[in-house]
Design a protein around this motif. Structure first.
Motif, PDB file in Angstrom:
ATOM      1  N   CYS A  57      46.056  -9.426  38.655  1.00 46.73           N
ATOM      2  CA  CYS A  57      45.669  -8.084  39.073  1.00 46.73           C
ATOM      3  C   CYS A  57      46.847  -7.132  38.938  1.00 46.73           C
ATOM      4  N   ILE A  58      46.548  -5.943  38.434  1.00 43.74           N
ATOM      5  CA  ILE A  58      47.585  -4.928  38.240  1.00 43.74           C
ATOM      6  C   ILE A  58      48.264  -4.537  39.553  1.00 43.74           C
ATOM      7  N   ALA A  59      47.563  -4.717  40.657  1.00 36.09           N
ATOM      8  CA  ALA A  59      48.121  -4.306  41.953  1.00 36.09           C
ATOM      9  C   ALA A  59      48.995  -5.382  42.590  1.00 36.09           C
ATOM     10  N   LEU A  60      49.027  -6.575  42.004  1.00 34.61           N
ATOM     11  CA  LEU A  60      49.830  -7.651  42.595  1.00 34.61           C
ATOM     12  C   LEU A  60      51.307  -7.432  42.298  1.00 34.61           C
ATOM     13  N   LYS A  61      52.121  -7.465  43.343  1.00 33.59           N
ATOM     14  CA  LYS A  61      53.567  -7.296  43.205  1.00 33.59           C
ATOM     15  C   LYS A  61      54.256  -8.623  43.493  1.00 33.59           C
ATOM     16  N   GLY A  62      55.385  -8.840  42.824  1.00 36.43           N
ATOM     17  CA  GLY A  62      56.200 -10.007  43.143  1.00 36.43           C
ATOM     18  C   GLY A  62      55.928 -11.206  42.261  1.00 36.43           C
ATOM     19  N   THR A  63      56.392 -12.358  42.721  1.00 32.57           N
ATOM     20  CA  THR A  63      56.325 -13.607  41.963  1.00 32.57           C
ATOM     21  C   THR A  63      55.406 -14.583  42.678  1.00 32.57           C
ATOM     22  N   ILE A  64      54.413 -15.056  41.932  1.00 34.13           N
ATOM     23  CA  ILE A  64      53.432 -15.969  42.531  1.00 34.13           C
ATOM     24  C   ILE A  64      54.120 -17.254  42.994  1.00 34.13           C
ATOM     25  N   ALA A  67      57.254 -14.942  46.405  1.00 36.41           N
ATOM     26  CA  ALA A  67      57.118 -13.761  47.258  1.00 36.41           C
ATOM     27  C   ALA A  67      56.190 -12.799  46.548  1.00 36.41           C
ATOM     28  N   ALA A  68      55.014 -12.578  47.103  1.00 38.24           N
ATOM     29  CA  ALA A  68      54.021 -11.736  46.436  1.00 38.24           C
ATOM     30  C   ALA A  68      53.218 -10.980  47.484  1.00 38.24           C
ATOM     31  N   TYR A  69      52.738  -9.810  47.086  1.00 38.70           N
ATOM     32  CA  TYR A  69      51.903  -9.038  48.003  1.00 38.70           C
ATOM     33  C   TYR A  69      51.020  -8.080  47.214  1.00 38.70           C
ATOM     34  N   CYS A  70      49.959  -7.632  47.866  1.00 38.97           N
ATOM     35  CA  CYS A  70      49.052  -6.660  47.262  1.00 38.97           C
ATOM     36  C   CYS A  70      49.645  -5.267  47.443  1.00 38.97           C
ATOM     37  N   GLY A  71      49.838  -4.569  46.325  1.00 35.30           N
ATOM     38  CA  GLY A  71      50.417  -3.229  46.386  1.00 35.30           C
ATOM     39  C   GLY A  71      49.466  -2.180  46.944  1.00 35.30           C
ATOM     40  N   ILE A  72      48.204  -2.524  47.114  1.00 40.66           N
ATOM     41  CA  ILE A  72      47.241  -1.567  47.694  1.00 40.66           C
ATOM     42  C   ILE A  72      46.536  -2.207  48.886  1.00 40.66           C
ATOM     43  N   HIS A  73      47.245  -3.010  49.615  1.00 40.48           N
ATOM     44  CA  HIS A  73      46.630  -3.805  50.687  1.00 40.48           C
ATOM     45  C   HIS A  73      45.685  -3.006  51.610  1.00 40.48           C
ATOM     46  N   PRO A  74      46.101  -1.850  52.124  1.00 41.39           N
ATOM     47  CA  PRO A  74      45.207  -1.166  53.085  1.00 41.39           C
ATOM     48  C   PRO A  74      43.941  -0.604  52.442  1.00 41.39           C
ATOM     49  N   CYS A  80      38.276  -8.471  47.906  1.00 45.37           N
ATOM     50  CA  CYS A  80      39.589  -9.027  48.257  1.00 45.37           C
ATOM     51  C   CYS A  80      39.690  -9.233  49.767  1.00 45.37           C
ATOM     52  N   ARG A  81      39.127  -8.317  50.521  1.00 46.10           N
ATOM     53  CA  ARG A  81      39.180  -8.463  51.980  1.00 46.10           C
ATOM     54  C   ARG A  81      38.362  -9.660  52.441  1.00 46.10           C
ATOM     55  N   GLU A  82      37.390 -10.073  51.618  1.00 45.56           N
ATOM     56  CA  GLU A  82      36.510 -11.174  52.024  1.00 45.56           C
ATOM     57  C   GLU A  82      37.125 -12.551  51.781  1.00 45.56           C
TER      58      GLU A  82
END
Ligand code: SF4
Ligand code: SF4
Length: 128
Positions: A57-64, A67-74, A80-82
């Motif tokens: 996903c284009i919104a995924l930041k970091g290294t799988i 350390a990784a996180y969703c850049g549009i989490h909120p 994705c929330r499910e």
């Protein structure tokens, strides 16, 4: 405890993330940035990058797996929330396990949710 998802990101680089286009339309209370999506069919869009042979996903930041996180989490899509991480709520999550296994990571276990700072077992006797 670091949330296990913040050391993972595997499910964001495994599934095609498809959802109704209205989630990208602010006039319909949509929150997902439209520029991060592309059309799938008349009713659905996908997160860019998730239709590839090696999806990410284009919104995924970091290294799988590190350390990784969703850049549009909120404001991420409903699909994705499910997705539940395995055992966060006391049950196994097939999607989580599939994503992790595909990236060479062990599925989460209930022990991954234990916070070592909550360890109230008695201290070990000191030698010497
Ligand atoms: S695969 Fe599981 S642990 Fe990894 S980011 Fe997704 S839900 Fe979290
Ligand atoms: S929008 Fe966020 S949670 Fe959803 S797949 Fe992309 S990076 Fe993962």
């Amino acid at each position: 405890m670091v949330h296990p998802c913040l050391r993972c990101g595997a499910c964001c680089a495994f599934f095609r993330i498809a959802f109704h286009w209205s989630e990208t339309d602010p006039s319909l209370s949509g929150t997902v940035p439209a520029e991060l999506t592309e059309k799938l069919d008349p009713h659905r869009v996908v997160m860019r990058g998730t239709q590839s042979k090696q999806p990410r996903c284009i919104a995924l930041k970091g290294t799988i797996g590190e350390a990784a996180y969703c850049g549009i989490h909120p404001i991420k899509p409903s699909v994705c929330r499910e997705v539940e991480p395995s055992w966060e709520f006391g049950r196994h999550s097939p999607q989580c396990d599939k994503g992790r296994i595909a990236h060479g990571l062990e599925p989460l276990t209930p022990e991954d949710w234990l916070d070592p700072s909550n360890d109230d077992s008695p201290p070990l006797p000191q030698s010497g």
